[in-house]
Scaffold this active site. Structure first.
Site, PDB file in Angstrom:
ATOM      1  N   GLU A 248      67.277  47.031 -17.945  1.00  0.00           N
ATOM      2  CA  GLU A 248      66.085  47.213 -17.113  1.00  0.00           C
ATOM      3  C   GLU A 248      65.435  48.484 -17.621  1.00  0.00           C
ATOM      4  O   GLU A 248      66.048  49.540 -17.604  1.00  0.00           O
ATOM      5  CB  GLU A 248      66.515  47.312 -15.652  1.00  0.00           C
ATOM      6  CG  GLU A 248      65.384  47.114 -14.700  1.00  0.00           C
ATOM      7  CD  GLU A 248      65.170  48.331 -13.862  1.00  0.00           C
ATOM      8  OE1 GLU A 248      64.276  49.121 -14.227  1.00  0.00           O
ATOM      9  OE2 GLU A 248      65.886  48.503 -12.868  1.00  0.00           O
TER      10      GLU A 248
ATOM     11  N   CYS B 174      61.431  53.266 -11.381  1.00  0.00           N
ATOM     12  CA  CYS B 174      60.952  52.284 -12.362  1.00  0.00           C
ATOM     13  C   CYS B 174      59.774  51.506 -11.786  1.00  0.00           C
ATOM     14  O   CYS B 174      59.057  50.845 -12.535  1.00  0.00           O
ATOM     15  CB  CYS B 174      62.061  51.364 -12.807  1.00  0.00           C
ATOM     16  SG  CYS B 174      63.211  50.969 -11.520  1.00  0.00           S
TER      17      CYS B 174
HETATM   18  P1  NAP Z   1      68.229  56.847 -21.465  1.00  0.00           P
HETATM   19  O1  NAP Z   1      67.876  57.891 -22.440  1.00  0.00           O
HETATM   20  O2  NAP Z   1      67.786  55.484 -21.770  1.00  0.00           O
HETATM   21  O3  NAP Z   1      69.831  56.892 -21.314  1.00  0.00           O
HETATM   22  C1  NAP Z   1      70.541  56.050 -20.399  1.00  0.00           C
HETATM   23  C2  NAP Z   1      71.952  55.831 -20.910  1.00  0.00           C
HETATM   24  O4  NAP Z   1      71.905  55.023 -22.085  1.00  0.00           O
HETATM   25  C3  NAP Z   1      72.672  57.108 -21.315  1.00  0.00           C
HETATM   26  O5  NAP Z   1      74.029  56.959 -20.986  1.00  0.00           O
HETATM   27  C4  NAP Z   1      72.490  57.150 -22.813  1.00  0.00           C
HETATM   28  O6  NAP Z   1      73.535  57.750 -23.518  1.00  0.00           O
HETATM   29  C5  NAP Z   1      72.493  55.685 -23.186  1.00  0.00           C
HETATM   30  N1  NAP Z   1      71.708  55.460 -24.377  1.00  0.00           N
HETATM   31  C6  NAP Z   1      70.378  55.671 -24.514  1.00  0.00           C
HETATM   32  N2  NAP Z   1      69.967  55.328 -25.746  1.00  0.00           N
HETATM   33  C7  NAP Z   1      71.073  54.881 -26.393  1.00  0.00           C
HETATM   34  C8  NAP Z   1      71.309  54.406 -27.707  1.00  0.00           C
HETATM   35  N3  NAP Z   1      70.342  54.283 -28.599  1.00  0.00           N
HETATM   36  N4  NAP Z   1      72.569  54.061 -28.039  1.00  0.00           N
HETATM   37  C9  NAP Z   1      73.566  54.171 -27.142  1.00  0.00           C
HETATM   38  N5  NAP Z   1      73.424  54.614 -25.900  1.00  0.00           N
HETATM   39  C10 NAP Z   1      72.192  54.974 -25.526  1.00  0.00           C
HETATM   40  O7  NAP Z   1      67.702  57.185 -20.027  1.00  0.00           O
HETATM   41  P2  NAP Z   1      67.689  58.533 -19.184  1.00  0.00           P
HETATM   42  O8  NAP Z   1      68.583  59.572 -19.757  1.00  0.00           O
HETATM   43  O9  NAP Z   1      67.978  58.105 -17.827  1.00  0.00           O
HETATM   44  O10 NAP Z   1      66.184  59.029 -19.221  1.00  0.00           O
HETATM   45  C11 NAP Z   1      65.413  59.113 -20.380  1.00  0.00           C
HETATM   46  C12 NAP Z   1      64.130  58.324 -20.209  1.00  0.00           C
HETATM   47  O11 NAP Z   1      64.402  57.003 -19.765  1.00  0.00           O
HETATM   48  C13 NAP Z   1      63.189  58.845 -19.156  1.00  0.00           C
HETATM   49  O12 NAP Z   1      62.362  59.865 -19.581  1.00  0.00           O
HETATM   50  C14 NAP Z   1      62.418  57.618 -18.781  1.00  0.00           C
HETATM   51  O13 NAP Z   1      61.354  57.423 -19.659  1.00  0.00           O
HETATM   52  C15 NAP Z   1      63.361  56.503 -18.958  1.00  0.00           C
HETATM   53  N6  NAP Z   1      63.911  55.971 -17.700  1.00  0.00           N
HETATM   54  C16 NAP Z   1      63.348  54.863 -17.210  1.00  0.00           C
HETATM   55  C17 NAP Z   1      63.854  54.298 -16.074  1.00  0.00           C
HETATM   56  C18 NAP Z   1      63.251  53.049 -15.529  1.00  0.00           C
HETATM   57  O14 NAP Z   1      63.807  52.524 -14.588  1.00  0.00           O
HETATM   58  N7  NAP Z   1      62.177  52.563 -16.090  1.00  0.00           N
HETATM   59  C19 NAP Z   1      64.937  54.860 -15.411  1.00  0.00           C
HETATM   60  C20 NAP Z   1      65.508  56.014 -15.938  1.00  0.00           C
HETATM   61  C21 NAP Z   1      64.983  56.540 -17.101  1.00  0.00           C
HETATM   62  P3  NAP Z   1      73.630  59.325 -23.738  1.00  0.00           P
HETATM   63  O15 NAP Z   1      74.160  59.839 -22.466  1.00  0.00           O
HETATM   64  O16 NAP Z   1      74.598  59.446 -24.855  1.00  0.00           O
HETATM   65  O17 NAP Z   1      72.262  59.826 -24.030  1.00  0.00           O
END
Ligand code: NAP
Length: 494
Positions: free
Chosen positions: A234, A271
């Site tokens: 999601e 989201c």
């Molecule tokens: P994220 O960067 O997508 O990370 C979420 C989880 O997925 C973390 O455990 C991360 O690991 C892992 N992950 C991310 N990219 C990966 C990859 N390429 N390979 C393996 N594992 C990966 O999300 P976030 O930290 O919650 O927030 C960052 C951005 O996500 C926000 O600025 C926002 O834009 C977006 N976000 C969107 C929503 C939504 O519902 N639309 C919700 C939350 C966040 P690591 O811990 O190792 O980084």
């Protein structure tokens, strides 16, 4: 992000998933009532952590106590909802077509179908829901309800909160006599650990909430496997809201209050945040934007969830405002500290929006872009240019809807949930909820991540043909020992 917990190595991940597989087999032998009691007990144990849990989550995420108290209630409510779903039983979609041996030219066999669990599920905890979409959140609750074992990768932004919830689940495992490894919890702050979890031999499915880049990367890891597995990510959504003319004319002040609250709720870290607004140019639109600007000015900047999300907000909002033709309607000017976010409303013409893909991207935070279109046709073109969404909203009178039938007809193809005169933030947890939508809102628009149907992500149908009655699962036996609703020879029966 770093924390004091031991990082899992790639070698250890294979062992974790092997144990999860063994636990999955043992979990399948538990009765429906035992599984229901287990889910209820997890909810009880989370509540027993009391204020300490809420305080720790608030320290780690900067979310206010009231919001976290509500989110914990949603989380325990979800666990109990799935426990009740198991007791009711019809979610397995038992379907029976009895044999017709005398049928010519070929006899019809006895065919019986039901849903069975996929196997060990890996859940990536979400940063923006430390309870409801993390350790014991909706993905975990629905996967356990399906009969799957679960491995959660804690989100590093609230690793200690995640660890506390894990300890609560461990108590429930012990008191309910469940297999020790039916739920496991790992810490990893490298993409390598996430990749290894998706690619481990025994992983059967993945649940993720977060960035588009992260969600898409997990799908790519899956397709590199010898046997690709389902990945339910999601991801981003800008949740377009269309303001129709009559309602703008009649209620611009009320609409502005409602939308200022929705855009800045939880500092925009939902989201379902309304990141895109659409309307046809008119004096009423200007009046609405004036009111919106006044309401936004009153909002105090507040801390975001973590430094990474704050940095992403600063960069993405800055990039959007830098684009040719984008004007700032309001940007809160109060000085900000640390990782606080300033709410922003921007505006652009329909033509400029259509020509610039950067403006279509999610700016995760208290930001919304108004696209003012020259006429209804341009508004329809703009709407069609927007990718798949979790939600789309129409603000209008009934008369407005009648006058914009072409636009209204577009909506079901765009999003998982279409709202009339509401704000998309606020997701009700119930059976009819759809929290999903066409890519890139999610990687599989056929499923919801909220409500009891979230369980359908973790199961597959299996059909028993001419199977001996005594060896059939209870849900498919002739005398219906579970007393569940079933489709028998094309009729619903108990
Ligand atoms: P994220 O960067 O997508 O990370 C979420 C989880 O997925 C973390 O455990 C991360 O690991 C892992 N992950 C991310 N990219 C990966 C990859 N390429 N390979 C393996 N594992 C990966 O999300 P976030 O930290 O919650 O927030 C960052 C951005 O996500 C926000 O600025 C926002 O834009 C977006 N976000 C969107 C929503 C939504 O519902 N639309 C919700 C939350 C966040 P690591 O811990 O190792 O980084």
């Amino acid at each position: 992000m770093t924390n004091s917990f031991k990082e899992i190595s790639v070698q250890e991940i294979n062992q974790v998933m092997q144990r999860s597989h063994t636990a999955f087999k043992a979990f399948q032998k538990k009765s429906i009532e035992e599984k229901s009691i287990f889910l209820d007990t997890i909810a009880n144990e989370i509540e027993a952590l009391g204020d300490t849990l809420i305080q720790k989550a608030s320290e780690e995420t900067n979310l206010p106590i009231a919001r976290l108290t509500g989110e914990r209630a949603r989380t325990t409510g979800q666990l109990r909802m799935f426990a009740n779903m198991l007791r009711e039983g019809s979610w397995v979609e038992a379907t029976i077509d009895t044999a017709i041996p005398e049928r010519t030219p070929i006899p019809k066999p006895d065919l019986r179908k039901m849903l069975i669990p996929l196997g060990p599920v890996v859940v990536f905890g979400a940063s923006n829901f430390p309870f409801a979409y993390s350790t014991a959140g909706g993905d975990t609750a629905s996967a356990l309800a399906a009969g799957c074992s679960v491995v959660v990768k804690a989100h590093p932004a609230h690793a200690q909160t995640s660890e506390m919830v894990y300890q609560a689940i461990k108590k429930a495992i012990s008191s309910c006599n469940m297999p020790d490894d039916v739920f496991q919890h790992v810490h990893g702050t490298s993409f390598e650990s996430g990749k290894a979890l998706v690619q481990a031999e025994h992983t059967a499915a993945v649940g993720f909430t977060g960035s588009t880049a992260g969600g898409k990367a997990l799908v790519d890891y899956s397709t590199q496997r010898k046997n690709p597995i389902p990945v339910f990510s999601e991801m981003g959504s800008i949740n377009p809201v269309i303001f129709l003319p009559e309602t703008l004319q009649n209620s611009s002040a009320d609409l502005a209050t409602q939308y200022a609250n929705s855009i800045t709720l939880g500092m925009g870290q939902f989201c379902t945040n309304p990141g895109l607004m659409l309307a046809v140019e008119s004096p009423a639109l200007h009046t609405f934007l004036d009111h919106l600007s006044n309401r936004i000015k009153e909002v105090q900047p507040a801390k975001m969830l973590h430094a990474g999300i704050h940095a992403a907000y600063e960069k993405k909002s800055h990039d959007a405002l830098e684009q040719d033709g984008v004007t700032v309607v309001e940007q809160v000017s109060t000085p900000i500290n640390d990782i606080e976010a300033r709410p922003i409303i921007a505006q652009v013409s329909g033509q400029t929006f259509l020509a610039n893909p950067i403006l279509h991207e999610e700016v995760f935070g208290p930001y919304s872009l108004m696209v003012s279109c020259k006429d209804e046709q341009e508004l329809i073109t703009v709407l069609k240019s927007v990718s798949g969404q979790l939600t789309t909203t129409v603000m209008g009178t009934v008369h407005d809807l009648e006058n914009h039938a072409q636009l209204v007809d577009l909506l079901p193809s765009m999003a998982g949930r279409i709202l009339f005169n509401g704000a998309p933030t606020g997701v009700e947890v119930c059976a009819s909820m759809v929290h999903g939508g066409p890519y890139p809102a999610t990687t599989d628009s056929r499923f919801t991540a909220v409500g009891i149907n979230a369980v359908k992500r973790w199961v597959r149908p299996v059909c028993y043909q001419n199977w001996p009655e005594s060896l059939l699962p209870l849900a498919l036996q002739n005398n219906n020992p579970l007393n569940i609703w079933r489709m028998v020879d094309n009729e619903w029966k108990k």
